[in-house]
Design an enzyme around this catalytic site. Structure first.
Site, PDB file in Angstrom:
ATOM      1  N   LYS A 173       0.834  -1.058  -0.111  1.00 47.53           N
ATOM      2  CA  LYS A 173      -0.147   0.082   0.216  1.00 47.53           C
ATOM      3  C   LYS A 173       0.833   1.479  -0.256  1.00 47.53           C
ATOM      4  CE  LYS A 173      -1.600   2.712   1.989  1.00 47.53           C
ATOM      5  NZ  LYS A 173      -1.077   4.778   1.419  1.00 47.53           N
ATOM      6  N   CYS A 281      14.486  10.438   5.817  1.00 47.66           N
ATOM      7  CA  CYS A 281      14.054  10.826   7.311  1.00 47.66           C
ATOM      8  C   CYS A 281      15.552  10.733   7.555  1.00 47.66           C
ATOM      9  CB  CYS A 281      13.078   9.501   7.819  1.00 47.66           C
ATOM     10  SG  CYS A 281      14.333   8.030   6.537  1.00 47.66           S
TER      11      CYS A 281
HETATM   12  P1  NAD Z   1       2.417   9.216   6.417  1.00 46.61           P
HETATM   13  O1  NAD Z   1       2.754   8.968   8.650  1.00 46.61           O
HETATM   14  O2  NAD Z   1       1.316  10.734   6.307  1.00 46.61           O
HETATM   15  O3  NAD Z   1       2.093   8.269   5.639  1.00 46.61           O
HETATM   16  C1  NAD Z   1       2.858   7.248   5.550  1.00 46.61           C
HETATM   17  C2  NAD Z   1       1.613   6.126   5.015  1.00 46.61           C
HETATM   18  O4  NAD Z   1       0.530   5.880   6.362  1.00 46.61           O
HETATM   19  C3  NAD Z   1       0.915   6.694   3.899  1.00 46.61           C
HETATM   20  O5  NAD Z   1       0.948   5.391   3.003  1.00 46.61           O
HETATM   21  C4  NAD Z   1      -0.557   6.516   4.866  1.00 46.61           C
HETATM   22  O6  NAD Z   1      -1.678   6.653   3.774  1.00 46.61           O
HETATM   23  C5  NAD Z   1      -0.601   6.220   5.330  1.00 46.61           C
HETATM   24  N1  NAD Z   1      -1.822   6.712   6.044  1.00 46.61           N
HETATM   25  C6  NAD Z   1      -1.544   8.095   5.999  1.00 46.61           C
HETATM   26  N2  NAD Z   1      -2.926   8.722   6.855  1.00 46.61           N
HETATM   27  C7  NAD Z   1      -2.449   7.622   8.306  1.00 46.61           C
HETATM   28  C8  NAD Z   1      -3.610   7.428   8.830  1.00 46.61           C
HETATM   29  N3  NAD Z   1      -3.926   8.481   9.679  1.00 46.61           N
HETATM   30  N4  NAD Z   1      -3.438   6.287   9.485  1.00 46.61           N
HETATM   31  C9  NAD Z   1      -3.097   5.253   8.952  1.00 46.61           C
HETATM   32  N5  NAD Z   1      -2.054   5.223   7.897  1.00 46.61           N
HETATM   33  C10 NAD Z   1      -2.253   6.472   7.181  1.00 46.61           C
HETATM   34  O7  NAD Z   1       3.853   9.786   5.930  1.00 46.61           O
HETATM   35  P2  NAD Z   1       4.634  10.800   4.482  1.00 46.61           P
HETATM   36  O8  NAD Z   1       4.217  11.819   5.506  1.00 46.61           O
HETATM   37  O9  NAD Z   1       4.414   9.495   4.002  1.00 46.61           O
HETATM   38  O10 NAD Z   1       5.695  10.337   5.270  1.00 46.61           O
HETATM   39  C11 NAD Z   1       7.065  10.750   5.506  1.00 46.61           C
HETATM   40  C12 NAD Z   1       7.317  10.640   6.651  1.00 46.61           C
HETATM   41  O11 NAD Z   1       8.135   9.736   6.756  1.00 46.61           O
HETATM   42  C13 NAD Z   1       8.044  11.379   7.756  1.00 46.61           C
HETATM   43  O12 NAD Z   1       7.875  11.516   9.009  1.00 46.61           O
HETATM   44  C14 NAD Z   1       9.588  10.271   7.447  1.00 46.61           C
HETATM   45  O13 NAD Z   1      10.046  10.964   8.490  1.00 46.61           O
HETATM   46  C15 NAD Z   1       9.008   9.168   8.087  1.00 46.61           C
HETATM   47  N6  NAD Z   1      10.157   8.629   7.389  1.00 46.61           N
HETATM   48  C16 NAD Z   1      10.609   7.474   7.899  1.00 46.61           C
HETATM   49  C17 NAD Z   1      11.418   7.083   7.687  1.00 46.61           C
HETATM   50  C18 NAD Z   1      11.898   5.816   8.765  1.00 46.61           C
HETATM   51  O14 NAD Z   1      13.079   4.772   7.683  1.00 46.61           O
HETATM   52  N7  NAD Z   1      11.890   5.947   9.911  1.00 46.61           N
HETATM   53  C19 NAD Z   1      11.698   6.868   6.780  1.00 46.61           C
HETATM   54  C20 NAD Z   1      11.202   7.762   5.303  1.00 46.61           C
HETATM   55  C21 NAD Z   1       9.939   8.014   5.856  1.00 46.61           C
END
Ligand code: NAD
Length: 498
Positions: A173, A281
């Site tokens: 997803k 990240c």
């Molecule tokens: P996000 O948390 O908004 O979304 C991540 C995923 O969760 C997406 O697939 C999204 O559709 C889904 N999602 C969105 N809202 C949701 C909800 N309310 N309930 C359940 N699922 C939901 O993150 P983003 O904006 O796509 O990515 C950026 C974030 O990811 C930053 O915080 C970054 O630090 C983090 N990140 C972390 C790593 C790591 O390895 N630690 C790597 C890359 C990115």
């Protein structure tokens, strides 16, 4: 308007969902496509197809599974230019960076090509009289991955690369903001010879995530995204009996000791703080110079370095970085800059007024630099995820060590110094999961593992490498006895090796 379909049981599938997500071109601000969100019934159909395919795939010998991985790698390399363009057009990162995103994912596929060796298992001959013991790792069944927008190629490959190689089938997803590359990767996996149903792609937001987290046939869920959602995914998935690894947000620090090579540090920091518009990240949005002299020198050089940065459209070969992913995200970054200013930090360079001629509707934001940021400030404590670098001045090594150690996030950290002893002590004591020594973005290579500490990761197994293999498999241990003659001893007493 172009519709982005799901990918179920080996084919694209448009579905009947009535909810859509807009996929923007961040360079122009225009909606370039819509992604139709999968319904619960469609997600269930994908899981059923995956469950059916998994049995035959798990019974396929590991060398044949590895051959599919080799072929997949070849196909992704063949299509590298097209995939990078597709990725840049939805995400906004520059083409060279998109190629890096794809390449880092392919390195996990390379690791997965060695799966026959990695899955060999353990064997003890003669553990007792006539007794041999062997243990093996078996696949879990259907696994799922939920991925963020910022690495739409690398992070899906971290997950499905390992999961499929060990004999699972997979439901991906991807982020609804840039879903085209993950879709194309699924098509290439089929072209590489994976049976239909082994890799499926469904779309959506919280509703699709909930359908995955509560589906009884899904055995493990890997998540990467922001921390509050990672925590929710971890709680909900484990409450439904699943194995869950959930990586969250970050606020990585770069500590600069007085003996560091400042010219090198400024170059490294500039790339790590502003590259990919700070949407990594493992970006370094906080720099901690030790001593006022180091801080003043660093600030002066950083300001000069920022003046050389070119912000441009994602296909501009000269650009250091492109637009951020959405107008909402641009606004969030600008709001954080205002909050930082209101909190009393000194805004040395303000990137908010940046506009790119001819692309006025694009989601561009210039680089910003803050000095005299304090640990009590909200803008220090929270993740901004944009091209904003904050200088937090420290007087001593101990104070610099405490800052990343006590921060709520613990993904990555870097120290810049020529002093091996100080670097060694820092690496040993700092309360953060991934450490760089004169390496600004310490993302471990594919055969090591990736994972932060504290609110940067929930669950205890890292991504890829041997830990990834452990996450996607379960251990079975067989104790076999082929005795000669009659068995002696008391069958009612637990056997020991006394
Ligand atoms: P996000 O948390 O908004 O979304 C991540 C995923 O969760 C997406 O697939 C999204 O559709 C889904 N999602 C969105 N809202 C949701 C909800 N309310 N309930 C359940 N699922 C939901 O993150 P983003 O904006 O796509 O990515 C950026 C974030 O990811 C930053 O915080 C970054 O630090 C983090 N990140 C972390 C790593 C790591 O390895 N630690 C790597 C890359 C990115």
């Amino acid at each position: 308007m172009r519709n982005i379909a799901q990918f179920v049981n080996g084919s694209p599938f448009d579905g009947a969902g009535t909810r859509f997500g807009d996929v923007f071109n961040p360079n122009t601000g225009e909606v370039q496509a819509r992604v139709r969100f999968s319904t619960d019934a469609e997600i269930d159909a994908a899981v059923q197809a995956a469950a059916k395919a998994q049995l035959g795939w798990a019974a396929t010998n590991p060398q044949r599974r590895a051959r599919v991985m080799f072929e997949f790698k070849r196909l992704v390399e063949r299509d590298m230019d097209l995939l990078a363009e597709m990725l840049s057009s939805e995400h906004g990162k520059v083409i060279a960076d998109s190629k890096g995103d794809i390449q880092r994912g392919l390195e996990v596929i390379e690791f997965a090509c060695g799966i026959p060796h990695i899955l060999k298992g353990d064997y003890t001959e003669g553990a007792g009289p006539g007794i041999d013991i062997y243990s093996m790792r078996q696949p879990l069944g259907v696994c799922a991955g939920i991925t963020p927008f910022n690495f739409p190629a690398m992070i899906p490959m971290w997950m499905f690369g390992i999961s499929i190689a060990v004999g699972n089938s997979f439901i991906l997803k991807p982020s609804e903001k840039d879903p085209s590359v993950p879709m194309r990767l699924a098509e290439l996996m089929m072209e590489a010879g994976a049976p239909a149903g082994v890799l499926n792609v469904v779309h959506g937001d919280k509703s699709a995530v909930d359908a995955i987290l509560t589906h009884p046939l899904i055995k493990a869920v890997s998540f990467v995204g922001s921390s509050d959602i990672a925590s929710y995914v971890y709680q909900t998935g484990t409450a439904h009996g699943k194995r869950v690894q959930a990586m969250g947000g970050a606020k990585n620090h770069g500590v600069v000791l007085p003996d560091a090579d400042l010219d090198q540090v400024v170059k490294d920091l500039s790339g790590a703080a502003f590259g990919s518009a700070g949407e990594r990240c493992m970006a370094l949005p906080v720099v901690v110079p030790v001593g006022q002299k180091t801080a003043d020198a660093l600030r002066e050089r950083m300001v000069a370095e920022i003046e050389t940065l070119k912000v441009g459209i994602s296909t501009d070969k000269e650009a250091h970085y492109g637009p951020v992913v959405s107008a909402a995200h641009r606004k969030k970054i600008a709001d954080y800059i205002q909050i930082g200013r209101d909190e009393g930090a000194e805004l040395v360079v303000d990137g908010r007024d940046f506009h790119l001629q001819g692309y006025e509707q694009g989601f561009f934001i210039g680089p910003s630099l803050f000095d005299h940021v304090k640990p009590t400030m909200k803008t220090y404590q929270e993740e901004i995820f944009g091209p904003v670098l904050q200088i937090v001045r420290a007087e001593t090594f101990e104070e610099a060590l405490r800052l990343p150690s006590e921060h709520q996030y613990g993904n990555g950290v870097a120290i810049f110094t020529r002093n091996g002893r100080a670097a060694r002590e820092f690496a040993s004591r700092v309360n953060v999961g991934m450490v760089g020594i004169n390496v600004p973005i310490p993302v471990p290579v594919a055969y090591h593992t990736f994972g932060g500490w504290k609110r940067s990761a929930f669950g205890d197994t890292n991504q890829h490498g041997v830990e990834g293999v452990k996450f996607y498999t379960k251990v079975k241990t067989v104790t076999a006895r082929w005795p000669e003659g009659d068995h002696e001893g008391d069958a009612f007493v637990i056997p020991t090796m006394k």
